[in-house]
Design an enzyme around this catalytic site. Structure first.
Site, PDB file in Angstrom:
ATOM      1  N   SER A   1       1.383  -5.989   7.699  1.00 33.85           N
ATOM      2  CA  SER A   1       0.004  -6.057   7.722  1.00 33.85           C
ATOM      3  C   SER A   1      -0.970  -6.694   6.612  1.00 33.85           C
ATOM      4  O   SER A   1      -1.732  -7.464   6.596  1.00 33.85           O
ATOM      5  CB  SER A   1      -0.547  -4.513   7.736  1.00 33.85           C
ATOM      6  OG  SER A   1      -0.155  -4.011   8.954  1.00 33.85           O
TER       7      SER A   1
ATOM      8  N   ASP B   1      -3.141  -1.330  10.286  1.00 30.54           N
ATOM      9  CA  ASP B   1      -3.368  -1.180   8.921  1.00 30.54           C
ATOM     10  C   ASP B   1      -3.774  -2.378   8.182  1.00 30.54           C
ATOM     11  O   ASP B   1      -4.291  -2.580   7.294  1.00 30.54           O
ATOM     12  CB  ASP B   1      -1.875  -0.797   8.238  1.00 30.54           C
ATOM     13  CG  ASP B   1      -1.290   0.691   8.163  1.00 30.54           C
ATOM     14  OD1 ASP B   1      -2.050   1.196   8.776  1.00 30.54           O
ATOM     15  OD2 ASP B   1      -0.215   0.727   8.104  1.00 30.54           O
TER      16      ASP B   1
ATOM     17  N   PRO C   1      10.102  -4.767   1.704  1.00 30.65           N
ATOM     18  CA  PRO C   1      11.171  -4.690   2.846  1.00 30.65           C
ATOM     19  C   PRO C   1      10.386  -4.517   4.179  1.00 30.65           C
ATOM     20  O   PRO C   1       9.256  -3.575   4.318  1.00 30.65           O
ATOM     21  CB  PRO C   1      11.875  -3.483   2.272  1.00 30.65           C
ATOM     22  CG  PRO C   1      10.752  -2.668   1.395  1.00 30.65           C
ATOM     23  CD  PRO C   1      10.027  -3.569   0.878  1.00 30.65           C
TER      24      PRO C   1
ATOM     25  N   GLY D   1       3.813  -4.154   4.581  1.00 33.45           N
ATOM     26  CA  GLY D   1       4.086  -5.708   4.200  1.00 33.45           C
ATOM     27  C   GLY D   1       3.473  -6.491   5.203  1.00 33.45           C
ATOM     28  O   GLY D   1       2.727  -7.415   4.808  1.00 33.45           O
TER      29      GLY D   1
ATOM     30  N   LEU E   1       5.205   0.376   3.641  1.00 37.34           N
ATOM     31  CA  LEU E   1       4.568  -0.231   2.515  1.00 37.34           C
ATOM     32  C   LEU E   1       3.423  -1.421   2.918  1.00 37.34           C
ATOM     33  O   LEU E   1       2.705  -1.734   2.146  1.00 37.34           O
ATOM     34  CB  LEU E   1       5.537  -0.978   1.308  1.00 37.34           C
ATOM     35  CG  LEU E   1       6.308  -0.126   0.720  1.00 37.34           C
ATOM     36  CD1 LEU E   1       7.187  -0.914  -0.344  1.00 37.34           C
ATOM     37  CD2 LEU E   1       5.624   0.870  -0.327  1.00 37.34           C
TER      38      LEU E   1
ATOM     39  N   GLY F   1      10.040  -2.539   7.517  1.00 39.29           N
ATOM     40  CA  GLY F   1      10.394  -0.919   7.937  1.00 39.29           C
ATOM     41  C   GLY F   1      10.113  -0.253   6.692  1.00 39.29           C
ATOM     42  O   GLY F   1      10.694   0.832   6.757  1.00 39.29           O
TER      43      GLY F   1
ATOM     44  N   LYS G   1       0.968  -1.063   0.012  1.00 39.65           N
ATOM     45  CA  LYS G   1       0.063  -0.039  -0.103  1.00 39.65           C
ATOM     46  C   LYS G   1       0.782   1.233   0.053  1.00 39.65           C
ATOM     47  O   LYS G   1       1.915   1.071   0.367  1.00 39.65           O
ATOM     48  CB  LYS G   1      -1.096   0.177   1.044  1.00 39.65           C
ATOM     49  CG  LYS G   1      -0.312   0.160   2.420  1.00 39.65           C
ATOM     50  CD  LYS G   1       0.305   1.593   3.139  1.00 39.65           C
ATOM     51  CE  LYS G   1       0.933   1.152   4.576  1.00 39.65           C
ATOM     52  NZ  LYS G   1       1.524   2.598   4.830  1.00 39.65           N
TER      53      LYS G   1
END
Length: 288
Positions: free
Chosen positions: A109, A142, A100, A107, A105, A102, A17
């Site tokens: 969640s 998220d 990645p 990831g 994006l 931290g 996202k």
């Protein structure tokens, strides 16, 4: 649910996202920050392969360095779903990790949301999206947007969602090679915390050229590699931090422009191109 072990297996996307805008409008008594943000998905992300087990075990491969298996959001999501549903089944889950840690994006969640929806289908539970989103919220703010699967205006800590339709440009996303610690950003005394709230209609009316991320100035100051990536990209296209970073994204009108920018980046940073999406590709796969 049938007592027989389902024979099916699933391969599902866990999309990235972007926060197309992010305002921090206050701080609650419990320390969490009140936000207003626009979430949009990308046609790029992790992939999960799920297969049922009849012994109730949750087995995740491969392990992630520095993260104990029981602390991994994928395993936690599966365990919560077992506890909520009383399902005796387990799962083998294989993660192809592309996003990645931290990076801002979403990831982890997204992986958790894909686990919830995928195992709900695999175990034939038939839980509603609202129930799955509530389970996901306990794992991270998220997670619900990934469960619901539509671009959204979000308020509260990011859990109060209203579906929206955004423009769908191409993006080039750059990872500056570091991991940003979200708690450090939100603890920083210089962080903007009192942006006046606006309405969703006003945010959408203003459009992408008016959007900003309130975390960007603080992340710039704390993490010089992020500042360097933002400066370099912003000379070439409209550029913004996503979430608390570390990833930054440039907005392009065409795929050709995205390809040219990627070529110019070369080996300077890890980067990828992706199209903005208003509907999660996870839901596209599950609905087939």
């Amino acid at each position: 649910m049938s007592d027989a072990l389902p024979a099916s297996r699933l391969t599902l996307p866990a999309p990235a996202k972007l926060n197309r805008m992010l305002h921090i409008t206050g701080r609650r008594a419990d320390g969490y920050h009140e936000l207003q943000t626009l979430f949009q998905f990308l046609d790029h992300g992790d992939t999960l392969h799920l297969a049922p087990r009849d012994d109730g075990k949750i087995r995740l491969t491969p392990g992630i360095a520095g993260v104990a298996p029981e602390e991994n959001l994928i395993v936690r999501a599966a365990r919560r779903l077992q506890a909520e549903s009383g399902c005796p089944l387990g799962a083998d889950i294989h993660l192809e990790k592309r996003l990645p840690m931290g990076g801002g994006l979403g990831g982890g969640s997204s992986d958790a949301a894909t686990t919830l929806l995928g195992l709900d289908a695999l175990w034939r539970l038939g839980l509603t999206l609202e129930r799955l989103a509530a389970l996901g919220l306990a794992l991270g703010a998220d997670v619900p947007v990934f469960v619901h699967g539509h671009a959204a205006w979000a308020e509260g800590i990011g859990e109060r969602l209203t579906p929206v339709t955004l423009d769908t440009p191409w993006f080039v996303v750059v990872h500056p090679g570091i991991e940003v610690a979200t708690p450090a950003v939100f603890r920083a005394p210089e962080l903007t915390r009192h942006t006046p709230p606006i309405t969703m209609a006003r945010a959408l009316q203003g459009g992408a050229s008016s959007w900003r991320n309130d975390c960007e100035a603080t992340v710039r100051a704390l993490y010089p590699p992020v500042a360097a990536a933002l400066d370099w990209l912003s000379e070439r296209a409209p550029t913004m931090l996503t979430g608390t970073g570390a990833c930054v994204f440039a907005r392009l009108a065409t795929e050709e422009q995205a390809d040219r920018l990627l070529a110019e980046i070369g080996g300077r940073w890890k980067a990828f191109k992706a199209r903005g999406l208003n509907r999660s590709p996870l839901h596209d796969v599950l609905d087939r």
